[in-house]
Design an enzyme around this catalytic site. Structure first.
Site, short mmCIF file in Angstrom:
data_model
loop_
_atom_site.label_atom_id
_atom_site.label_comp_id
_atom_site.label_asym_id
_atom_site.label_seq_id
_atom_site.Cartn_x
_atom_site.Cartn_y
_atom_site.Cartn_z
N PHE A 153 0.81 -1.22 0.00
CA PHE A 153 0.00 0.00 0.00
C PHE A 153 0.84 1.27 0.00
CE2 PHE A 153 -2.46 -3.35 2.07
CZ PHE A 153 -3.63 -3.31 1.33
N CYS A 264 -0.54 3.46 -10.65
CA CYS A 264 -1.42 2.60 -9.85
C CYS A 264 -2.90 2.91 -10.01
CB CYS A 264 -1.01 2.69 -8.39
SG CYS A 264 0.62 1.98 -8.11
N LYS A 267 -4.64 2.40 -13.61
CA LYS A 267 -4.68 1.02 -14.14
C LYS A 267 -5.38 0.07 -13.17
CE LYS A 267 -0.86 -1.13 -12.00
NZ LYS A 267 -0.87 -2.30 -11.18
N1 NAD Z 1 4.76 1.98 -7.54
C1 NAD Z 1 3.97 1.98 -6.49
O1 NAD Z 1 3.82 2.99 -5.82
C2 NAD Z 1 3.22 0.75 -6.07
C3 NAD Z 1 2.64 0.69 -4.79
C4 NAD Z 1 1.94 -0.46 -4.42
C5 NAD Z 1 1.82 -1.53 -5.28
N2 NAD Z 1 2.41 -1.45 -6.51
C6 NAD Z 1 2.33 -2.63 -7.38
O2 NAD Z 1 3.57 -3.34 -7.22
C7 NAD Z 1 3.99 -3.92 -8.46
C8 NAD Z 1 5.36 -3.39 -8.85
O3 NAD Z 1 5.24 -2.01 -9.12
P1 NAD Z 1 6.54 -1.10 -9.34
O4 NAD Z 1 6.04 0.29 -9.49
O5 NAD Z 1 7.55 -1.41 -8.30
O6 NAD Z 1 7.05 -1.67 -10.76
P2 NAD Z 1 8.38 -1.28 -11.55
O7 NAD Z 1 8.02 -1.36 -12.97
O8 NAD Z 1 8.95 -0.02 -10.98
O9 NAD Z 1 9.41 -2.44 -11.18
C9 NAD Z 1 9.28 -3.76 -11.60
C10 NAD Z 1 10.68 -4.36 -11.66
O10 NAD Z 1 10.56 -5.76 -11.87
C11 NAD Z 1 11.60 -6.17 -12.76
N3 NAD Z 1 11.22 -7.46 -13.36
C12 NAD Z 1 10.30 -7.72 -14.31
N4 NAD Z 1 10.25 -9.04 -14.57
C13 NAD Z 1 11.16 -9.64 -13.76
C14 NAD Z 1 11.57 -10.98 -13.55
N5 NAD Z 1 11.03 -11.99 -14.25
N6 NAD Z 1 12.55 -11.22 -12.65
C15 NAD Z 1 13.12 -10.21 -11.95
N7 NAD Z 1 12.76 -8.92 -12.10
C16 NAD Z 1 11.80 -8.64 -13.00
C17 NAD Z 1 11.71 -5.03 -13.74
O11 NAD Z 1 12.96 -5.04 -14.41
C18 NAD Z 1 11.54 -3.81 -12.80
O12 NAD Z 1 12.79 -3.39 -12.29
C19 NAD Z 1 2.86 -3.62 -9.43
O13 NAD Z 1 1.94 -4.68 -9.40
C20 NAD Z 1 2.21 -2.37 -8.86
O14 NAD Z 1 0.86 -2.23 -9.25
C21 NAD Z 1 3.11 -0.36 -6.93
O1 UPG Z 2 -6.43 14.45 -2.98
C1 UPG Z 2 -5.72 14.01 -3.90
C2 UPG Z 2 -4.74 13.01 -3.72
C3 UPG Z 2 -4.00 12.57 -4.81
N1 UPG Z 2 -4.21 13.11 -6.05
C4 UPG Z 2 -3.45 12.59 -7.20
O2 UPG Z 2 -3.64 11.18 -7.24
C5 UPG Z 2 -2.49 10.53 -7.77
C6 UPG Z 2 -2.06 9.41 -6.86
O3 UPG Z 2 -1.58 9.93 -5.64
P1 UPG Z 2 -1.13 8.97 -4.45
O4 UPG Z 2 -2.21 8.02 -4.17
O5 UPG Z 2 -0.62 9.80 -3.36
O6 UPG Z 2 0.11 8.25 -5.15
P2 UPG Z 2 0.56 6.76 -5.46
O7 UPG Z 2 2.00 6.71 -5.10
O8 UPG Z 2 0.11 6.42 -6.85
O9 UPG Z 2 -0.20 5.81 -4.41
C7 UPG Z 2 -1.43 5.15 -4.67
O10 UPG Z 2 -1.22 3.96 -5.40
C8 UPG Z 2 -0.31 3.04 -4.77
C9 UPG Z 2 -0.10 1.89 -5.73
O11 UPG Z 2 -1.14 0.98 -5.71
C10 UPG Z 2 -0.89 2.61 -3.44
O12 UPG Z 2 0.00 1.69 -2.82
C11 UPG Z 2 -1.11 3.83 -2.55
O13 UPG Z 2 -1.71 3.44 -1.33
C12 UPG Z 2 -2.04 4.80 -3.31
O14 UPG Z 2 -2.20 5.99 -2.55
C13 UPG Z 2 -1.45 11.62 -7.98
O15 UPG Z 2 -1.45 11.96 -9.36
C14 UPG Z 2 -1.93 12.76 -7.12
O16 UPG Z 2 -1.54 14.02 -7.61
C15 UPG Z 2 -5.15 14.10 -6.22
O17 UPG Z 2 -5.36 14.60 -7.34
N2 UPG Z 2 -5.88 14.54 -5.14
#
Ligand code: NAD
Ligand code: UPG
Length: 450
Positions: A153, A264, A267
């Site tokens: 999260f 996030c 999608k």
């Molecule tokens: N970015 C966020 O804030 C966030 C927060 C919570 C959940 N998530 C979820 O977590 C997941 C990862 O997101 P992210 O933003 O870290 O992705 P990202 O694209 O930044 O990183 C993914 C990494 O995995 C590597 N990878 C791909 N296939 C691989 C394999 N077979 N073996 C080893 N490495 C491999 C890629 O090279 C890349 O470095 C997604 O499902 C996303 O929805 C993201």
């Molecule tokens: O009141 C608000 C809050 C956020 N945003 C926009 O919403 C987007 C997402 O913001 P935020 O949720 O803070 O960023 P993320 O890092 O994408 O985090 C979300 O997505 C992650 C990936 O799933 C989760 O883990 C987090 O809990 C969830 O907050 C950004 O473009 C912000 O500018 C607004 O426009 N208004």
């Protein structure tokens, strides 16, 4: 404990460094050899406050190492966290699961060679049913391996604190052994009082998508209210403050403006709708399609209002854009609302110069046709309009009087509602923001233009 973290992106790298900082011995794995090489030298591939220091500290202490080898990962530990991407599929709104599938297919044969129990813990965001499917796939090749799901999260920009001090831990498990193992890994957090919600696989998967859907709904709700405020002469900031005081509603995520972007929220709501449609429940979550539409409409409204502010046509106009990252505190430009607006305006014939304190390298790689600078006055030189599109705190420190001397016309659209309107107006600026009354007329642009 010894752990591996597969995938060293935003989630995986932060998880690996935080687990190492908590005292675990961690091996980080990625397919990207260049990334692994630079991580081993203590260089993070993206900007995240506090990450670099922790990365260097844990490398030096020997708690963290990196490799590209899954065979080494299988030998190193019994617990493997999977943190690879699950982006939107190019051909539909569903999640693209090929990276998580590939990890299971590639890791399973190495796990089969080992004796004894091991646990593969997914942290990626996946549609409901994925964990059970992957568990079957894993079990067919390596019967002693088990799957669990532990959705992440964290918010970018706050990723370290969100990982070290989460609001809650959610785990989907199929055995008490998995539950106990995960409690042991997270023991310091549990001792600090973090709620630990242990459930089945589908509930854990759905909790993640439900949380992001709710957050997206709050943002689109307040943006819909901003549209009403524009038409009715009301003030959306006062409205947000007033309804947010009700603890049943809450002020967080009621910040109006350009809407949500990033890798996030957009999608994830689409993936939830796609999965619901697969099980015949598309109508139950039809509102999420509208949440998505309200969100993308904010970008069209910003473009329309900017066009009005430059006199009706972008052709030959100079537009300064403040902000490229999808939100402040991050250099991530994936589905950035700011860049979508900047690129659209550029496509309509304007000269667009973009400033961002952290994201210009990533933004330039995705939008080579735009101009970028690290200097705010340079971005605004001779501008016909300034668009404030990402709420970096430093934009609140800009001296409007000084900037008025640089631009061609002192006109600003604050699409993030974080600038002080009175201060800008008293320095001679025409200051516009969605959902806020403005002297001499309504603030909203029409949203008809694509
Ligand atoms: N970015 C966020 O804030 C966030 C927060 C919570 C959940 N998530 C979820 O977590 C997941 C990862 O997101 P992210 O933003 O870290 O992705 P990202 O694209 O930044 O990183 C993914 C990494 O995995 C590597 N990878 C791909 N296939 C691989 C394999 N077979 N073996 C080893 N490495 C491999 C890629 O090279 C890349 O470095 C997604 O499902 C996303 O929805 C993201
Ligand atoms: O009141 C608000 C809050 C956020 N945003 C926009 O919403 C987007 C997402 O913001 P935020 O949720 O803070 O960023 P993320 O890092 O994408 O985090 C979300 O997505 C992650 C990936 O799933 C989760 O883990 C987090 O809990 C969830 O907050 C950004 O473009 C912000 O500018 C607004 O426009 N208004």
């Amino acid at each position: 404990m010894r752990l591996t973290v597969i995938g060293t992106g935003y989630v995986g790298l932060v998880h690996a460094t935080c687990m190492a900082d908590m005292g675990h011995t961690v091996l980080g794995i990625d397919l990207d050899a260049l990334r692994i090489e630079s991580l081993a030298r203590g260089r993070a591939p993206f900007y995240e406050p506090g990450l670099c220091e922790t990365l260097q500290r844990t490398l030096e202490s020997g708690h963290l190492r990196f490799t590209t080898s899954l065979a080494e990962a299988a030998r190193f530990a019994r617990i493997h966290f999977v943190c690879v991407g699950t982006p939107q599929r190019p051909d539909s709104n569903a999640a693209d699961l090929r990276f998580v599938d590939a990890v299971i297919d590639d890791l399973a044969p190495y796990l089969r060679e080992l004796r004894g129990w091991c646990l593969v813990v997914g942290k990626s965001t996946v549609p409901v049913g994925t964990a059970a499917r992957l568990g079957d796939r894993l079990g067919r090749i390596a019967p002693q391996a088990e799957i669990a799901w532990n959705p992440e999260f964290l918010r970018e920009g706050f990723a370290m604190q969100d990982t070290l001090r989460p609001e809650r831990l959610v785990v989907g498990v199929v055995s008490s052994r998995a539950d106990e193992t995960l409690r042991e890994i997270y023991a310091p957090m549990l001792r600090a009082g973090t709620p630990f919600i242990s459930t089945d696989l589908p509930t854990a998967e759905l909790v993640k998508l439900a949380a992001n859907s709710f957050l997206a709904t709050k943002i689109s709700f307040i943006n819909a209210m901003a549209e009403l405020c524009d038409a009715m002469g009301a003030d959306v900031m006062t409205l947000a403050e007033a309804i947010g005081r009700d603890p049943r509603i809450g002020r967080p995520f009621l910040q109006p403006g350009l809407g949500f972007g990033g890798s996030c929220l957009p999608k994830d709501i689409r993936a939830l709708v796609a999965r619901a449609e697969e099980v015949g429940l598309g109508e139950s979550v039809a509102f999420l399609r509208q949440i998505d539409e309200i969100n993308t409409r904010q970008r069209r409204r910003a473009i329309a209002l900017a066009r009005e502010l430059v006199g009706g046509s972008f052709s030959g106009r100079k537009v300064a854009v403040l902000g490229a990252a999808f939100k402040p505190g991050s250099d991530d430009v994936r589905d950035s609302p700011a860049l979508a607006v900047a690129a659209a305006i550029h496509g309509k014939g304007a000269w667009v110069r973009v400033h961002d304190p952290e994201a210009t390298d990533n933004a330039r790689a995705d939008f080579p046709g735009l101009q970028f600078t690290l200097d705010v006055p340079k971005a605004c030189e001779d501008a016909d309009v300034v668009l404030h599109l990402t709420a970096w705190p430093e934009y609140g420190e800009i001296d409007p009087t000084g900037l008025a001397a640089v631009v061609r016309r002192p006109v600003i659209l604050d699409a993030r509602h974080t600038l002080d309107a009175a201060r800008w107006r008293s320095s001679g600026w025409t200051f516009r923001a969605f959902g806020r009354p403005c002297p001499g007329g309504l603030a909203g642009g029409d949203s008809s233009e694509g």
